[in-house]
Design a protein around this motif. Structure first.
Motif, PDB file in Angstrom:
ATOM      1  N   GLU A 251     -10.975 -13.821  27.531  1.00 58.40           N
ATOM      2  CA  GLU A 251     -10.882 -13.852  26.067  1.00 58.40           C
ATOM      3  C   GLU A 251     -10.606 -15.276  25.577  1.00 58.40           C
ATOM      4  N   LEU A 252      -9.683 -15.962  26.230  1.00 54.48           N
ATOM      5  CA  LEU A 252      -9.403 -17.339  25.842  1.00 54.48           C
ATOM      6  C   LEU A 252     -10.631 -18.211  26.054  1.00 54.48           C
ATOM      7  N   ALA A 253     -11.313 -17.992  27.169  1.00 53.36           N
ATOM      8  CA  ALA A 253     -12.524 -18.767  27.457  1.00 53.36           C
ATOM      9  C   ALA A 253     -13.555 -18.584  26.347  1.00 53.36           C
ATOM     10  N   LYS A 254     -13.721 -17.355  25.905  1.00 54.46           N
ATOM     11  CA  LYS A 254     -14.677 -17.063  24.826  1.00 54.46           C
ATOM     12  C   LYS A 254     -14.281 -17.797  23.545  1.00 54.46           C
ATOM     13  N   ARG A 255     -13.004 -17.773  23.221  1.00 56.24           N
ATOM     14  CA  ARG A 255     -12.529 -18.425  21.993  1.00 56.24           C
ATOM     15  C   ARG A 255     -12.643 -19.949  22.063  1.00 56.24           C
ATOM     16  N   LEU A 256     -12.557 -20.493  23.290  1.00 53.90           N
ATOM     17  CA  LEU A 256     -12.669 -21.949  23.468  1.00 53.90           C
ATOM     18  C   LEU A 256     -14.093 -22.395  23.782  1.00 53.90           C
ATOM     19  N   ASP A 257     -14.993 -21.438  23.979  1.00 50.23           N
ATOM     20  CA  ASP A 257     -16.381 -21.720  24.335  1.00 50.23           C
ATOM     21  C   ASP A 257     -16.473 -22.477  25.660  1.00 50.23           C
ATOM     22  N   VAL A 258     -15.717 -21.961  26.646  1.00 44.56           N
ATOM     23  CA  VAL A 258     -15.748 -22.478  28.014  1.00 44.56           C
ATOM     24  C   VAL A 258     -15.841 -21.276  28.949  1.00 44.56           C
ATOM     25  N   SER A 259     -15.981 -21.524  30.236  1.00 46.05           N
ATOM     26  CA  SER A 259     -16.030 -20.421  31.188  1.00 46.05           C
ATOM     27  C   SER A 259     -14.615 -19.944  31.543  1.00 46.05           C
ATOM     28  N   ARG A 260     -14.530 -18.724  32.072  1.00 43.94           N
ATOM     29  CA  ARG A 260     -13.243 -18.202  32.517  1.00 43.94           C
ATOM     30  C   ARG A 260     -12.695 -19.069  33.649  1.00 43.94           C
ATOM     31  N   ASP A 261     -13.605 -19.578  34.486  1.00 51.28           N
ATOM     32  CA  ASP A 261     -13.180 -20.472  35.568  1.00 51.28           C
ATOM     33  C   ASP A 261     -12.521 -21.737  35.022  1.00 51.28           C
ATOM     34  N   ASN A 262     -13.028 -22.235  33.879  1.00 47.70           N
ATOM     35  CA  ASN A 262     -12.400 -23.403  33.254  1.00 47.70           C
ATOM     36  C   ASN A 262     -10.961 -23.085  32.844  1.00 47.70           C
ATOM     37  N   VAL A 263     -10.771 -21.933  32.206  1.00 48.25           N
ATOM     38  CA  VAL A 263      -9.426 -21.545  31.780  1.00 48.25           C
ATOM     39  C   VAL A 263      -8.510 -21.426  32.992  1.00 48.25           C
ATOM     40  N   ALA A 264      -9.010 -20.795  34.058  1.00 51.09           N
ATOM     41  CA  ALA A 264      -8.206 -20.659  35.276  1.00 51.09           C
ATOM     42  C   ALA A 264      -7.825 -22.040  35.822  1.00 51.09           C
ATOM     43  N   SER A 265      -8.759 -22.976  35.780  1.00 54.71           N
ATOM     44  CA  SER A 265      -8.456 -24.323  36.294  1.00 54.71           C
ATOM     45  C   SER A 265      -7.446 -25.037  35.404  1.00 54.71           C
ATOM     46  N   TYR A 266      -7.506 -24.819  34.081  1.00 60.10           N
ATOM     47  CA  TYR A 266      -6.502 -25.423  33.189  1.00 60.10           C
ATOM     48  C   TYR A 266      -5.117 -24.877  33.539  1.00 60.10           C
TER      49      TYR A 266
ATOM     50  N   ARG B 189      -4.140 -23.921  36.365  1.00 59.03           N
ATOM     51  CA  ARG B 189      -3.734 -24.435  37.683  1.00 59.03           C
ATOM     52  C   ARG B 189      -3.410 -25.928  37.636  1.00 59.03           C
ATOM     53  N   GLY B 190      -3.669 -26.592  36.511  1.00 58.31           N
ATOM     54  CA  GLY B 190      -3.298 -27.994  36.404  1.00 58.31           C
ATOM     55  C   GLY B 190      -4.379 -28.954  35.980  1.00 58.31           C
ATOM     56  N   SER B 191      -5.632 -28.495  35.880  1.00 56.69           N
ATOM     57  CA  SER B 191      -6.694 -29.381  35.396  1.00 56.69           C
ATOM     58  C   SER B 191      -6.509 -29.640  33.907  1.00 56.69           C
ATOM     59  N   ILE B 192      -6.892 -30.815  33.488  1.00 53.73           N
ATOM     60  CA  ILE B 192      -6.821 -31.174  32.072  1.00 53.73           C
ATOM     61  C   ILE B 192      -8.230 -31.063  31.500  1.00 53.73           C
ATOM     62  N   PRO B 193      -8.400 -30.311  30.413  1.00 46.47           N
ATOM     63  CA  PRO B 193      -9.734 -30.168  29.840  1.00 46.47           C
ATOM     64  C   PRO B 193     -10.207 -31.443  29.155  1.00 46.47           C
ATOM     65  N   LYS B 194     -11.476 -31.465  28.859  1.00 47.50           N
ATOM     66  CA  LYS B 194     -12.051 -32.585  28.113  1.00 47.50           C
ATOM     67  C   LYS B 194     -11.433 -32.619  26.723  1.00 47.50           C
ATOM     68  N   LEU B 195     -11.535 -33.767  26.088  1.00 43.40           N
ATOM     69  CA  LEU B 195     -10.904 -33.976  24.796  1.00 43.40           C
ATOM     70  C   LEU B 195     -11.362 -32.957  23.752  1.00 43.40           C
ATOM     71  N   ASP B 196     -12.656 -32.628  23.718  1.00 44.54           N
ATOM     72  CA  ASP B 196     -13.127 -31.673  22.712  1.00 44.54           C
ATOM     73  C   ASP B 196     -12.510 -30.297  22.928  1.00 44.54           C
ATOM     74  N   VAL B 197     -12.268 -29.916  24.176  1.00 42.62           N
ATOM     75  CA  VAL B 197     -11.619 -28.631  24.457  1.00 42.62           C
ATOM     76  C   VAL B 197     -10.144 -28.700  24.082  1.00 42.62           C
ATOM     77  N   LEU B 198      -9.502 -29.839  24.335  1.00 48.42           N
ATOM     78  CA  LEU B 198      -8.110 -30.004  23.905  1.00 48.42           C
ATOM     79  C   LEU B 198      -7.971 -29.813  22.398  1.00 48.42           C
ATOM     80  N   VAL B 199      -8.917 -30.356  21.657  1.00 50.24           N
ATOM     81  CA  VAL B 199      -8.895 -30.200  20.193  1.00 50.24           C
ATOM     82  C   VAL B 199      -9.031 -28.724  19.827  1.00 50.24           C
TER      83      VAL B 199
END
Length: 124
Positions: A21-36, A38-48
Motif C-alpha cells: 500500500e505504501l509502495a502504491k502511494r509513493l509510486d515505487v515497488s514493494r521491494d523499494n519500500v522493504a529496502s527503505y 532495511r536502511g536504504s535511502i530513497p532518491k530525492l523525489d521519493v523522499l519528497v
C-alpha cells in the motif's frame, strides 16, 4: 543517528498500511519500500513524496525517533492533503543537521552522475 528506516516502518504501520500500500502511494515497488525499511535511502523525489504523504519534516524523519515522541512534535502540515511546506522556524535548523542532509544529497548526485555516465557509455 539516522532513524529514517525505523520511522518509515513506524509511519506505515501507524496508518495500518502494508508495504504494498505504501509502495502504491509513493509510486515505487514493494521491494523499494522493504529496502527503505532495511536502511536504504530513497532518491530525492521519493523522499519528497514521503514528506508530503506523512507531513513530517525531512530533518525529523531522519534525526528523530518518531515512535518515542508525540505526533504533535513532528507533524507540521496544517491540513491533510495539502503539500508539505516547512514551517518557518529557524531555531531547529542546526549546522549539523544541514550537513547530514547535504551528505544525503551528495550521495544522490553522485549516483545520478554515475547513471548518466553508464547510460552514455551504453549508447556508444
Amino acid at each position: 543517528m539516522n532513524y529514517f528506516s525505523k520511522n518509515i516502518k513506524f509511519l506505515r504501520e501507524a496508518q495500518k498500511w502494508g508495504q504494498a500500500e505504501l509502495a502504491k502511494r509513493l509510486d515505487v515497488s514493494r521491494d523499494n519500500v522493504a529496502s527503505y525499511e532495511r536502511g536504504s535511502i530513497p532518491k530525492l523525489d521519493v523522499l519528497v513524496r514521503i514528506v508530503n504523504l506523512f507531513h513530517v519534516d525531512l530533518q525529523d524523519l531522519v534525526e528523530k525517533d518518531l515512535e518515542t515522541i508525540p505526533p504533535s512534535e513532528y507533524t507540521l502540515a496544517a491540513e491533510p492533503g495539502l503539500p508539505y511546506q516547512r514551517m518557518p522556524n529557524s531555531d531547529d535548523i542546526t549546522l549539523e543537521s544541514l550537513q547530514k542532509l547535504i551528505k544525503i544529497q551528495e550521495k544522490y548526485i553522485k549516483t545520478l552522475e554515475e547513471k548518466i555516465e553508464a547510460d552514455a557509455k551504453a549508447k556508444r
